[in-house]
Scaffold this motif. Structure first.
Motif, PDB file in Angstrom:
ATOM      1  N   GLY A  32       0.865  -1.114   0.053  1.00 45.49           N
ATOM      2  CA  GLY A  32      -0.101  -0.045  -0.016  1.00 45.49           C
ATOM      3  C   GLY A  32       0.660   1.403   0.006  1.00 45.49           C
ATOM      4  O   GLY A  32       0.546   2.265  -0.909  1.00 45.49           O
ATOM      5  N   ALA A  33       1.919   1.211   0.810  1.00 46.15           N
ATOM      6  CA  ALA A  33       2.970   2.512   0.698  1.00 46.15           C
ATOM      7  C   ALA A  33       3.468   2.771  -0.628  1.00 46.15           C
ATOM      8  O   ALA A  33       3.464   3.875  -0.999  1.00 46.15           O
ATOM      9  CB  ALA A  33       4.005   2.270   1.706  1.00 46.15           C
ATOM     10  N   MET A  34       3.685   1.559  -1.174  1.00 46.35           N
ATOM     11  CA  MET A  34       4.174   1.700  -2.588  1.00 46.35           C
ATOM     12  C   MET A  34       3.239   2.389  -3.549  1.00 46.35           C
ATOM     13  O   MET A  34       3.408   3.263  -4.501  1.00 46.35           O
ATOM     14  CB  MET A  34       4.895   0.389  -3.167  1.00 46.35           C
ATOM     15  CG  MET A  34       5.993  -0.154  -2.690  1.00 46.35           C
ATOM     16  SD  MET A  34       6.499  -1.497  -3.374  1.00 46.35           S
ATOM     17  CE  MET A  34       7.248  -0.947  -4.970  1.00 46.35           C
ATOM     18  N   ILE A  35       1.890   2.095  -3.497  1.00 43.27           N
ATOM     19  CA  ILE A  35       0.787   2.593  -4.317  1.00 43.27           C
ATOM     20  C   ILE A  35       0.807   4.027  -3.836  1.00 43.27           C
ATOM     21  O   ILE A  35       0.552   4.679  -5.076  1.00 43.27           O
ATOM     22  CB  ILE A  35      -0.377   1.636  -3.774  1.00 43.27           C
ATOM     23  CG1 ILE A  35      -0.145   0.410  -4.493  1.00 43.27           C
ATOM     24  CG2 ILE A  35      -1.479   2.248  -4.643  1.00 43.27           C
ATOM     25  CD1 ILE A  35      -1.517  -0.590  -4.009  1.00 43.27           C
ATOM     26  N   ALA A  36       0.672   4.514  -2.754  1.00 42.72           N
ATOM     27  CA  ALA A  36       0.490   5.737  -2.191  1.00 42.72           C
ATOM     28  C   ALA A  36       1.584   6.575  -2.841  1.00 42.72           C
ATOM     29  O   ALA A  36       1.600   7.724  -3.000  1.00 42.72           O
ATOM     30  CB  ALA A  36       0.553   5.740  -0.807  1.00 42.72           C
ATOM     31  N   ARG A  37       2.901   5.998  -3.102  1.00 40.44           N
ATOM     32  CA  ARG A  37       4.179   6.753  -3.743  1.00 40.44           C
ATOM     33  C   ARG A  37       3.939   6.652  -4.978  1.00 40.44           C
ATOM     34  O   ARG A  37       4.981   7.158  -5.803  1.00 40.44           O
ATOM     35  CB  ARG A  37       5.420   6.320  -2.982  1.00 40.44           C
ATOM     36  CG  ARG A  37       5.358   6.795  -1.428  1.00 40.44           C
ATOM     37  CD  ARG A  37       6.839   6.377  -0.717  1.00 40.44           C
ATOM     38  NE  ARG A  37       7.741   5.433  -1.606  1.00 40.44           N
ATOM     39  CZ  ARG A  37       7.654   4.132  -1.261  1.00 40.44           C
ATOM     40  NH1 ARG A  37       7.024   3.857  -0.237  1.00 40.44           N
ATOM     41  NH2 ARG A  37       8.419   3.275  -1.728  1.00 40.44           N
ATOM     42  N   ASN A  38       3.060   6.081  -5.611  1.00 35.61           N
ATOM     43  CA  ASN A  38       3.011   5.835  -7.295  1.00 35.61           C
ATOM     44  C   ASN A  38       4.281   4.948  -7.754  1.00 35.61           C
ATOM     45  O   ASN A  38       4.631   5.287  -8.867  1.00 35.61           O
ATOM     46  CB  ASN A  38       3.030   7.439  -7.845  1.00 35.61           C
ATOM     47  CG  ASN A  38       2.687   7.101  -9.464  1.00 35.61           C
ATOM     48  OD1 ASN A  38       1.734   6.407  -9.674  1.00 35.61           O
ATOM     49  ND2 ASN A  38       2.945   7.964 -10.640  1.00 35.61           N
ATOM     50  N   LYS A  39       4.520   4.074  -6.950  1.00 34.66           N
ATOM     51  CA  LYS A  39       5.483   3.103  -7.356  1.00 34.66           C
ATOM     52  C   LYS A  39       5.012   1.703  -7.637  1.00 34.66           C
ATOM     53  O   LYS A  39       5.887   0.737  -7.796  1.00 34.66           O
ATOM     54  CB  LYS A  39       6.457   2.892  -6.022  1.00 34.66           C
ATOM     55  CG  LYS A  39       7.304   4.344  -5.672  1.00 34.66           C
ATOM     56  CD  LYS A  39       8.080   4.752  -6.775  1.00 34.66           C
ATOM     57  CE  LYS A  39       8.621   5.832  -6.207  1.00 34.66           C
ATOM     58  NZ  LYS A  39       9.268   6.903  -7.251  1.00 34.66           N
ATOM     59  N   MET A  40       3.616   1.468  -7.815  1.00 32.83           N
ATOM     60  CA  MET A  40       3.143   0.281  -8.245  1.00 32.83           C
ATOM     61  C   MET A  40       2.219   0.552  -9.337  1.00 32.83           C
ATOM     62  O   MET A  40       1.585   1.357  -9.369  1.00 32.83           O
ATOM     63  CB  MET A  40       2.314  -0.328  -6.772  1.00 32.83           C
ATOM     64  CG  MET A  40       2.026  -2.037  -7.038  1.00 32.83           C
ATOM     65  SD  MET A  40       3.273  -2.893  -7.320  1.00 32.83           S
ATOM     66  CE  MET A  40       4.274  -2.833  -5.544  1.00 32.83           C
ATOM     67  N   ASP A  41       2.233  -0.230 -10.237  1.00 26.47           N
ATOM     68  CA  ASP A  41       1.495  -0.224 -11.547  1.00 26.47           C
ATOM     69  C   ASP A  41       0.196  -0.939 -11.476  1.00 26.47           C
ATOM     70  O   ASP A  41      -0.504  -0.819 -12.493  1.00 26.47           O
ATOM     71  CB  ASP A  41       2.501  -0.376 -12.734  1.00 26.47           C
ATOM     72  CG  ASP A  41       3.735   0.528 -12.762  1.00 26.47           C
ATOM     73  OD1 ASP A  41       3.246   1.892 -12.733  1.00 26.47           O
ATOM     74  OD2 ASP A  41       4.799   0.106 -12.513  1.00 26.47           O
ATOM     75  N   ALA A  42       0.422  -2.449 -10.973  1.00 21.43           N
ATOM     76  CA  ALA A  42      -0.805  -3.119 -11.251  1.00 21.43           C
ATOM     77  C   ALA A  42      -0.842  -4.043  -9.912  1.00 21.43           C
ATOM     78  O   ALA A  42       0.349  -4.222  -9.436  1.00 21.43           O
ATOM     79  CB  ALA A  42      -0.692  -3.861 -12.328  1.00 21.43           C
ATOM     80  N   VAL A  43      -1.772  -4.622  -9.336  1.00 26.79           N
ATOM     81  CA  VAL A  43      -2.087  -5.319  -8.349  1.00 26.79           C
ATOM     82  C   VAL A  43      -2.771  -6.681  -8.653  1.00 26.79           C
ATOM     83  O   VAL A  43      -4.087  -6.421  -9.070  1.00 26.79           O
ATOM     84  CB  VAL A  43      -2.710  -4.781  -6.855  1.00 26.79           C
ATOM     85  CG1 VAL A  43      -2.684  -5.897  -5.934  1.00 26.79           C
ATOM     86  CG2 VAL A  43      -1.790  -3.433  -6.650  1.00 26.79           C
ATOM     87  N   PHE A  44      -2.178  -7.836  -8.335  1.00 27.28           N
ATOM     88  CA  PHE A  44      -3.023  -9.127  -8.522  1.00 27.28           C
ATOM     89  C   PHE A  44      -2.922  -9.455  -7.282  1.00 27.28           C
ATOM     90  O   PHE A  44      -2.235  -9.694  -6.550  1.00 27.28           O
ATOM     91  CB  PHE A  44      -2.160 -10.025  -9.390  1.00 27.28           C
ATOM     92  CG  PHE A  44      -2.058  -9.624 -10.882  1.00 27.28           C
ATOM     93  CD1 PHE A  44      -3.030 -10.342 -11.805  1.00 27.28           C
ATOM     94  CD2 PHE A  44      -1.074  -8.937 -11.441  1.00 27.28           C
ATOM     95  CE1 PHE A  44      -2.871  -9.877 -13.220  1.00 27.28           C
ATOM     96  CE2 PHE A  44      -1.022  -8.517 -12.666  1.00 27.28           C
ATOM     97  CZ  PHE A  44      -1.928  -9.243 -13.480  1.00 27.28           C
TER      98      PHE A  44
END
Length: 139
Positions: A64-76
């Motif tokens: 979640g922290a990576m998502i909040a920093r725009n460091k994750m592009d997709a989640v399975f």
């Protein structure tokens, strides 16, 4: 692209099979996973997977922290909707972050199939544009 791989206990076999089936596509990306899920995927496929803590011990929050920093592009995230999870608030928060930051999220085999095929076709290229725009804004 940075891809998160998460699965509840009863869905781990499904996610391992899915990543194995689409290994040629996943091999082109950076993979991140919660503890046991990442280990099982790595052992089954030989793919390099950056592993975080297990979900109940904070792995969902690390992703979640990576998502909040725009460091994750997709989640399975293969969820088990029929079993109560002790860390359900973390699960809910992770799903909410995907919605807040417009991160594609697949929670079952059907949506995962669509997402991986879209990735293969280059339909998520907008994520790279979004990242470039963010980098320019930061300069």
């Amino acid at each position: 692209m940075n891809i998160a791989l998460i699965a509840h206990d009863k869905k781990k076999d499904d996610l391992v099979q899915f990543v194995t089936a689409y290994q040629p596509i996943f091999s082109k990306h950076s993979l991140f996973a919660t503890g046991t899920t990442g280990l099982r995927i790595s052992e089954a496929t030989g793919l390099e997977v950056t592993r975080f803590q297990s979900g109940p011990l904070g792995g969902d929050q690390q992703i979640g922290a990576m998502i909040a920093r725009n460091k994750m592009d997709a989640v399975f995230f293969f969820r088990d909707p029929l079993t109560s999870q002790p860390h359900e608030p973390d699960v809910t928060a992770l799903v909410r972050l995907c919605d807040v930051y417009s991160i594609p999220l697949a929670t079952n085999m059907g949506s995962a199939e669509l997402l991986i095929r879209g990735m293969e076709e280059g339909l998520l290229e907008w994520r790279n544009i979004n990242k470039r725009d963010e980098e320019l804004d930061g300069e």
